[in-house]
Design a protein around this motif. Structure first.
Motif, PDB file in Angstrom:
ATOM      1  N   GLY A 194      22.445 -17.298 -17.562  1.00 21.04           N
ATOM      2  CA  GLY A 194      21.503 -16.181 -17.686  1.00 21.04           C
ATOM      3  C   GLY A 194      20.440 -16.202 -16.607  1.00 21.04           C
ATOM      4  O   GLY A 194      20.073 -15.159 -16.054  1.00 21.04           O
ATOM      5  N   THR A 195      19.944 -17.393 -16.305  1.00 13.88           N
ATOM      6  CA  THR A 195      18.922 -17.543 -15.266  1.00 13.88           C
ATOM      7  C   THR A 195      19.469 -17.131 -13.904  1.00 13.88           C
ATOM      8  O   THR A 195      18.822 -16.376 -13.164  1.00 13.88           O
ATOM      9  CB  THR A 195      18.420 -18.999 -15.221  1.00 13.88           C
ATOM     10  OG1 THR A 195      17.881 -19.339 -16.497  1.00 13.88           O
ATOM     11  CG2 THR A 195      17.379 -19.197 -14.144  1.00 13.88           C
ATOM     12  N   LEU A 196      20.670 -17.610 -13.575  1.00 13.72           N
ATOM     13  CA  LEU A 196      21.262 -17.275 -12.286  1.00 13.72           C
ATOM     14  C   LEU A 196      21.624 -15.794 -12.196  1.00 13.72           C
ATOM     15  O   LEU A 196      21.423 -15.164 -11.159  1.00 13.72           O
ATOM     16  CB  LEU A 196      22.495 -18.146 -12.024  1.00 13.72           C
ATOM     17  CG  LEU A 196      22.197 -19.608 -11.714  1.00 13.72           C
ATOM     18  CD1 LEU A 196      23.479 -20.439 -11.753  1.00 13.72           C
ATOM     19  CD2 LEU A 196      21.503 -19.751 -10.369  1.00 13.72           C
ATOM     20  N   LYS A 197      22.152 -15.224 -13.293  1.00  9.48           N
ATOM     21  CA  LYS A 197      22.472 -13.790 -13.287  1.00  9.48           C
ATOM     22  C   LYS A 197      21.210 -12.957 -13.089  1.00  9.48           C
ATOM     23  O   LYS A 197      21.217 -11.964 -12.374  1.00  9.48           O
ATOM     24  CB  LYS A 197      23.174 -13.386 -14.585  1.00  9.48           C
ATOM     25  CG  LYS A 197      24.635 -13.705 -14.604  1.00  9.48           C
ATOM     26  CD  LYS A 197      25.310 -13.069 -15.800  1.00  9.48           C
ATOM     27  CE  LYS A 197      26.800 -13.199 -15.658  1.00  9.48           C
ATOM     28  NZ  LYS A 197      27.522 -12.302 -16.549  1.00  9.48           N
ATOM     29  N   PHE A 198      20.125 -13.362 -13.750  1.00  8.52           N
ATOM     30  CA  PHE A 198      18.863 -12.650 -13.579  1.00  8.52           C
ATOM     31  C   PHE A 198      18.409 -12.716 -12.123  1.00  8.52           C
ATOM     32  O   PHE A 198      17.991 -11.704 -11.547  1.00  8.52           O
ATOM     33  CB  PHE A 198      17.776 -13.236 -14.486  1.00  8.52           C
ATOM     34  CG  PHE A 198      16.440 -12.586 -14.280  1.00  8.52           C
ATOM     35  CD1 PHE A 198      16.137 -11.408 -14.928  1.00  8.52           C
ATOM     36  CD2 PHE A 198      15.497 -13.130 -13.414  1.00  8.52           C
ATOM     37  CE1 PHE A 198      14.902 -10.789 -14.735  1.00  8.52           C
ATOM     38  CE2 PHE A 198      14.270 -12.525 -13.214  1.00  8.52           C
ATOM     39  CZ  PHE A 198      13.975 -11.348 -13.875  1.00  8.52           C
ATOM     40  N   ALA A 199      18.481 -13.906 -11.526  1.00  4.09           N
ATOM     41  CA  ALA A 199      18.048 -14.075 -10.134  1.00  4.09           C
ATOM     42  C   ALA A 199      18.878 -13.203  -9.191  1.00  4.09           C
ATOM     43  O   ALA A 199      18.328 -12.540  -8.303  1.00  4.09           O
ATOM     44  CB  ALA A 199      18.141 -15.541  -9.728  1.00  4.09           C
ATOM     45  N   VAL A 200      20.190 -13.192  -9.386  1.00  2.00           N
ATOM     46  CA  VAL A 200      21.066 -12.380  -8.525  1.00  2.00           C
ATOM     47  C   VAL A 200      20.738 -10.896  -8.691  1.00  2.00           C
ATOM     48  O   VAL A 200      20.628 -10.156  -7.702  1.00  2.00           O
ATOM     49  CB  VAL A 200      22.557 -12.661  -8.832  1.00  2.00           C
ATOM     50  CG1 VAL A 200      23.465 -11.638  -8.166  1.00  2.00           C
ATOM     51  CG2 VAL A 200      22.929 -14.074  -8.392  1.00  2.00           C
ATOM     52  N   THR A 201      20.566 -10.449  -9.928  1.00  2.00           N
ATOM     53  CA  THR A 201      20.234  -9.041 -10.179  1.00  2.00           C
ATOM     54  C   THR A 201      18.878  -8.674  -9.584  1.00  2.00           C
ATOM     55  O   THR A 201      18.717  -7.609  -8.979  1.00  2.00           O
ATOM     56  CB  THR A 201      20.241  -8.746 -11.692  1.00  2.00           C
ATOM     57  OG1 THR A 201      21.537  -9.058 -12.200  1.00  2.00           O
ATOM     58  CG2 THR A 201      19.913  -7.291 -11.971  1.00  2.00           C
ATOM     59  N   ASP A 202      17.903  -9.563  -9.735  1.00  2.00           N
ATOM     60  CA  ASP A 202      16.574  -9.308  -9.196  1.00  2.00           C
ATOM     61  C   ASP A 202      16.608  -9.209  -7.666  1.00  2.00           C
ATOM     62  O   ASP A 202      15.992  -8.321  -7.082  1.00  2.00           O
ATOM     63  CB  ASP A 202      15.623 -10.423  -9.639  1.00  2.00           C
ATOM     64  CG  ASP A 202      14.170 -10.068  -9.428  1.00  2.00           C
ATOM     65  OD1 ASP A 202      13.775  -8.939  -9.786  1.00  2.00           O
ATOM     66  OD2 ASP A 202      13.420 -10.925  -8.915  1.00  2.00           O
ATOM     67  N   ILE A 203      17.352 -10.103  -7.044  1.00  2.00           N
ATOM     68  CA  ILE A 203      17.483 -10.051  -5.586  1.00  2.00           C
ATOM     69  C   ILE A 203      18.220  -8.777  -5.169  1.00  2.00           C
ATOM     70  O   ILE A 203      17.867  -8.154  -4.162  1.00  2.00           O
ATOM     71  CB  ILE A 203      18.175 -11.322  -5.058  1.00  2.00           C
ATOM     72  CG1 ILE A 203      17.250 -12.534  -5.238  1.00  2.00           C
ATOM     73  CG2 ILE A 203      18.561 -11.159  -3.594  1.00  2.00           C
ATOM     74  CD1 ILE A 203      17.897 -13.865  -4.946  1.00  2.00           C
ATOM     75  N   ASP A 204      19.240  -8.379  -5.929  1.00  3.71           N
ATOM     76  CA  ASP A 204      19.944  -7.127  -5.626  1.00  3.71           C
ATOM     77  C   ASP A 204      18.971  -5.948  -5.609  1.00  3.71           C
ATOM     78  O   ASP A 204      19.035  -5.092  -4.714  1.00  3.71           O
ATOM     79  CB  ASP A 204      21.045  -6.852  -6.650  1.00  3.71           C
ATOM     80  CG  ASP A 204      22.279  -7.704  -6.439  1.00  3.71           C
ATOM     81  OD1 ASP A 204      22.434  -8.286  -5.350  1.00  3.71           O
ATOM     82  OD2 ASP A 204      23.089  -7.787  -7.381  1.00  3.71           O
ATOM     83  N   LEU A 205      18.088  -5.904  -6.589  1.00  2.00           N
ATOM     84  CA  LEU A 205      17.097  -4.821  -6.642  1.00  2.00           C
ATOM     85  C   LEU A 205      16.154  -4.880  -5.439  1.00  2.00           C
ATOM     86  O   LEU A 205      15.818  -3.854  -4.850  1.00  2.00           O
ATOM     87  CB  LEU A 205      16.302  -4.893  -7.945  1.00  2.00           C
ATOM     88  CG  LEU A 205      17.095  -4.588  -9.214  1.00  2.00           C
ATOM     89  CD1 LEU A 205      16.260  -4.902 -10.445  1.00  2.00           C
ATOM     90  CD2 LEU A 205      17.574  -3.148  -9.228  1.00  2.00           C
TER      91      LEU A 205
END
Length: 82
Positions: free
Chosen positions: A12-23
């Motif tokens: 969950g932490t890594l998915k959040f980080a990837v999504t946040d960077i995508d934004l």
């Protein structure tokens, strides 16, 4: 906290980080440092998801190739302690 719970938290932490960077990259597409950071997180995430699914089953219905209903196997999040 069980191994399953720790893995889910890390995923969950890594998915959040990837999504946040995508934004962020939507508005800063040329930021090479953030592109590199995203690739780093993504490279950590993929094997972790593979390991989790090998041990505990698919994370989502879409990840399930063998058994259409395997993703609903127990325990549900509210069935575990703590």
């Amino acid at each position: 906290m069980t191994e399953r719970d720790m893995m889910l938290k890390k995923i969950g932490t890594l998915k959040f980080a990837v999504t946040d960077i995508d934004l962020f990259l939507d508005t800063h597409p040329g930021d090479a440092a953030m592109l590199k950071k995203r690739e780093e997180y993504e490279s950590q995430l993929e094997p972790l998801i593979t390991q989790f699914e090998a041990q505990f089953g698919p994370l989502t219905k879409c990840e399930n190739d063998a058994n259409t209903w395997a993703w609903v196997k127990d325990p549900w999040p509210w069935d575990t302690e703590g």
